[in-house]
Write a protein that holds these residues in place. Structure first.
Motif, short mmCIF file in Angstrom:
data_model
loop_
_atom_site.label_atom_id
_atom_site.label_comp_id
_atom_site.label_asym_id
_atom_site.label_seq_id
_atom_site.Cartn_x
_atom_site.Cartn_y
_atom_site.Cartn_z
N SER A 1 0.79 -1.24 0.00
CA SER A 1 0.00 0.00 0.00
C SER A 1 0.82 1.28 0.00
O SER A 1 0.24 2.37 0.00
CB SER A 1 -0.91 0.00 1.24
N ASP A 2 2.16 1.19 0.00
CA ASP A 2 2.97 2.41 0.11
C ASP A 2 2.55 3.44 -0.93
O ASP A 2 2.49 3.15 -2.13
CB ASP A 2 4.45 2.10 -0.07
N THR A 3 2.31 4.65 -0.46
CA THR A 3 1.79 5.72 -1.33
C THR A 3 2.38 7.05 -0.89
O THR A 3 2.34 7.37 0.29
CB THR A 3 0.25 5.79 -1.22
N LEU A 4 2.92 7.79 -1.84
CA LEU A 4 3.43 9.14 -1.58
C LEU A 4 2.85 10.06 -2.64
O LEU A 4 3.10 9.86 -3.83
CB LEU A 4 4.96 9.13 -1.63
N LEU A 5 2.03 11.02 -2.21
CA LEU A 5 1.40 11.93 -3.16
C LEU A 5 1.85 13.35 -2.89
O LEU A 5 2.03 13.74 -1.73
CB LEU A 5 -0.14 11.85 -3.03
N LEU A 6 2.05 14.11 -3.95
CA LEU A 6 2.47 15.51 -3.84
C LEU A 6 1.48 16.37 -4.61
O LEU A 6 1.26 16.16 -5.81
CB LEU A 6 3.89 15.67 -4.43
N PHE A 7 0.85 17.31 -3.89
CA PHE A 7 -0.17 18.19 -4.48
C PHE A 7 0.38 19.61 -4.60
O PHE A 7 1.01 20.10 -3.67
CB PHE A 7 -1.41 18.22 -3.59
N ALA A 8 0.10 20.27 -5.73
CA ALA A 8 0.50 21.67 -5.89
C ALA A 8 -0.72 22.48 -6.28
O ALA A 8 -1.25 22.33 -7.40
CB ALA A 8 1.59 21.79 -6.95
N THR A 9 -1.21 23.32 -5.34
CA THR A 9 -2.46 24.05 -5.60
C THR A 9 -2.25 25.21 -6.56
O THR A 9 -3.19 25.67 -7.20
CB THR A 9 -3.05 24.63 -4.29
N GLY A 10 -1.02 25.74 -6.60
CA GLY A 10 -0.75 26.88 -7.48
C GLY A 10 -1.23 28.21 -6.93
O GLY A 10 -1.12 29.25 -7.59
N ALA A 11 -1.78 28.22 -5.69
CA ALA A 11 -2.36 29.44 -5.13
C ALA A 11 -1.34 30.58 -5.01
O ALA A 11 -1.71 31.76 -5.04
CB ALA A 11 -2.99 29.15 -3.77
N ALA A 12 -0.06 30.23 -4.88
CA ALA A 12 0.96 31.27 -4.75
C ALA A 12 1.11 32.10 -6.02
O ALA A 12 1.72 33.17 -5.99
CB ALA A 12 2.31 30.64 -4.37
N ALA A 13 0.55 31.64 -7.13
CA ALA A 13 0.60 32.42 -8.37
C ALA A 13 -0.11 33.76 -8.19
O ALA A 13 0.29 34.77 -8.76
CB ALA A 13 -0.05 31.61 -9.51
N ARG A 14 -1.16 33.76 -7.36
CA ARG A 14 -1.90 35.00 -7.12
C ARG A 14 -1.03 36.03 -6.41
O ARG A 14 -1.28 37.23 -6.48
CB ARG A 14 -3.15 34.71 -6.30
N ARG A 15 -0.02 35.55 -5.69
CA ARG A 15 0.90 36.47 -5.00
C ARG A 15 2.14 36.72 -5.86
O ARG A 15 3.14 37.25 -5.36
CB ARG A 15 1.27 35.89 -3.64
N GLY A 16 2.14 36.23 -7.09
CA GLY A 16 3.23 36.57 -8.00
C GLY A 16 4.21 35.45 -8.30
O GLY A 16 5.17 35.65 -9.06
N ALA A 17 4.01 34.25 -7.75
CA ALA A 17 4.93 33.13 -8.04
C ALA A 17 4.79 32.74 -9.51
O ALA A 17 3.67 32.63 -10.02
CB ALA A 17 4.63 31.94 -7.14
#
Lengths: 413, 413
Positions: B235-251
């Motif tokens: 069952s080993d599982t590693l998930l990485l999520f990127a919301t992208g919300a920092a784009a609103r602050r200029g990223a």
């Protein structure tokens, strides 16, 4: 040697007959142990043929290197084995120690150092002072007797709780020949710890090349199918000696391992190797149960053996058996981690005759009560049917108990 | 959860900040455990990108199969994790359970089932009744809050003795972005036992293909370099999520994992993955010591890692560390059994700064006193210099204690 006898020790031991052409002596050299024998000499009649298989470790002990070199000659006159010091990872001093021992043994038996074979078991990394026992070899050869097989098995013990012996007598071409074997402790290494050594001798007249083929074939499903803790010793050594003395009683000289007259001998040799290998497993450190793992329906027999070893070496499977828990989920895990072809939805798993999982799901018909009763036994059989081919293999191991950890962790050397 | 805190538990925990675009809720669904949370929901803003790596087991759990299928879409809106039941080896029922859960989660978050990710940990082989918790998902999504990271880490625990959390804030193109991660228990499986799950989220705007490359590279020297008992979960599982919300602050939007602006992010991600992986090792069942194994001078880095894992998975090395015994002979044994190129006579071995063996022999200068003092530490570093090349690798494990055997063997499920 341990004070506590393994609960899986044999209930009775065979009486070991003599092998014509083999004489045995043991002595207390005080290499590490006090008050017990720790030195074994076997001397063989001229003309004795030899075969051997050794550890696959890339860091073998000095005696393993030594034996590999001499094996090419095909002849043996002397075997010298010590317990208490493995002469492993001892560098130049280790090589010198094997040479000193072989020279002294050759003088004692009036043979060439090329006809001497050596094995050592015990502490790793401590120089083995050959001079602490080489002066004993002359007297030992003079006093050697044919009826000392059980004493031989005792002299080579380390953490073993009982000596390991086996014997069989069969016919080659109408003449009786005898095979005797001894072995010692399993799958551990280093200070006070064990390594796997086994010495087998017969009076059958079999030439070295045929003997080597018989031994290699006989090992695959016996000594190479047992594991205690997946750790490979630097020193594992299995030697097979054939004195040929039975030729005087009419046994035909054999030069081809496929000779039809060897049928009974081959079976008897396989049985002796299996008996010794299982005695080793049953005396694994801390063992309270023997585990037989059979894998069927794998893509090939090679694949089946890999899956079987993944199950047999899994600490979670071994602790579950120690806890008398028919934890088939851990068997699924081990099949999955083996990296061999498998289809989860075709997999079935048995503990004894209790089928716990069938075609990828818990078997709805399985009886918790019957399975619990089964898990209390001394000998547990696990079977995994992979469902994709015809490959089959069986391996043996023991359970993993707190005593294993205590034996290997609760001391400062 | 265990009553006894691991002696290697962190002395203090970081305060976990919010990640813009991530909301979290936990609940007591009573799947197996009583009086604790066992259900975790993370909901993500539309546009969240996802990457994942999974067990290499050939018998993966139903949620692993499910996540693998959805990963191709590259987008995530919901994560649902339960503890207490692994939904592994559950056949057709297991697949149905993942579909029911995903459908309910999709309704709750008003998204497609293709944007849902699932993980389960706990008992193997027991059907997971999705209906026991799917009715909770709607309320959980409504009540989800950004500040529940530590609670999330607690809800996914099984035999873990402490929650595993890590956080970092770094700049991408002058704008702060934050990475949070949680993880749970290591290297065990089946009734009441653990599996390795980790979930990491960031507000950085990184596209799924680049995110996948970052995660795969980050895993090799962190989660793929730790072992507790060599047993691989279904069952080993590693998930990485990127919301992208920092784009609103200029990223800046990142589409290439090699983008120079990611330098600090890459380092921070690697550090978070390593911190979580080490927390997992330090909470290994029965662990009392962390062991870092470094192999240098191997033929290649791949070869070095294989040798390092042979050392780290050796029961004899692990019990020796438990016994505070600098048993370098067992390290020699493990190097030898790895099957990788090695030359016994070039091998050197250190415990900490104490060189015990040098070029195939015991180091005559080694201090028993200094080494014994070193072995009493919580964190033991073993180094083996193979001496034949430039390959290098480091892996981490824990010691093997009687408590490991007790946890895994002293019960009947």
């Amino acid at each position: 040697m341990s004070a506590t006898l393994s609960p899986l020790a044999p209930k009775k031991y065979p009486k070991m007959p003599a092998i014509e052409g083999v004489r045995i002596a043991t002595a207390e050299a005080g290499i590490k142990y006090k008050g017990r024998t720790d030195l074994l000499v076997m001397s063989f009649d001229a003309g004795t043929q030899i075969a051997g298989v050794f550890t696959r470790s890339r860091c073998p002990s000095a005696p393993v290197d030594f034996c590999r070199r001499n094996l090419g000659g095909g002849k043996a006159r002397m075997l010298v084995v010590n317990s208490g010091n493995a002469n492993a990872f001892t560098g130049r001093k280790g090589r010198e120690s094997t040479e000193l021992t072989a020279d002294a043994a050759a003088r004692a038996a009036d043979c060439s150092p090329g006809d001497v074979f050596l094995a050592s078991t015990g502490v790793i990394g401590e120089p083995l002072e050959a001079s602490s026992f080489t002066h004993l070899l002359g007297d030992m050869v003079r006093q050697a007797r044919p009826d000392q097989w059980t004493e031989a098995a005792q002299a080579i013990m380390t953490t073993d709780t009982y000596p390991k012996i086996a014997t069989a007598t069969v016919k080659i071409g109408g003449t009786d020949v005898t095979i005797n074997g001894i072995a010692k402790g399993a799958g551990m290494i280093a200070p006070d710890m064990a390594t796997m050594l086994s010495f087998v001798a017969t009076d059958a007249p079999i030439a070295a090349p045929a003997l080597q083929e018989l031994l290699a074939r006989g090992t695959a499903k016996t000594f190479n199918a047992v594991t205690v803790d997946s750790d490979t010793s630097t020193s594992d050594t299995l030697l097979l000696f054939a004195t040929g003395a039975a030729a005087r009683r009419g046994a035909p000289a054999i030069t081809d391992a496929k000779d039809a007259r060897l049928a009974a001998f081959r079976r008897a040799l396989a049985k002796i190797l299996k008996t010794l290998a299982l005695q080793v497993v049953r005396d694994g450190e801390g063992a309270r149960k023997q585990i037989e793992v059979t894998v069927t329906g794998a893509k090939s027999s090679r694949s089946a053996k890999r899956i079987a070893l993944a199950i047999a070496n899994s600490p979670l499977v071994k602790t579950a058996v120690a806890g008398e828990d028919a934890n088939w989920g851990r068997v699924v895990m081990a099949v999955g981690k083996a990296g061999e072809p498998a289809d989860r939805d075709l997999l079935s798993i048995w503990f004894g005759n209790n089928r716990l999982a069938h075609q990828g799901e818990r078997d709805p018909a399985y009886s918790e009560e019957a399975t619990s009763a089964y898990m209390k036994r001394d000998e547990i059989a696990i079977r995994a049917e992979v469902g994709i081919g015809r490959g089959k293999a069986t391996v043996w191991t023991c359970d993993l108990t707190k005593e294993y950890v205590a034996i290997n962790g609760d001391y400062r050397s």
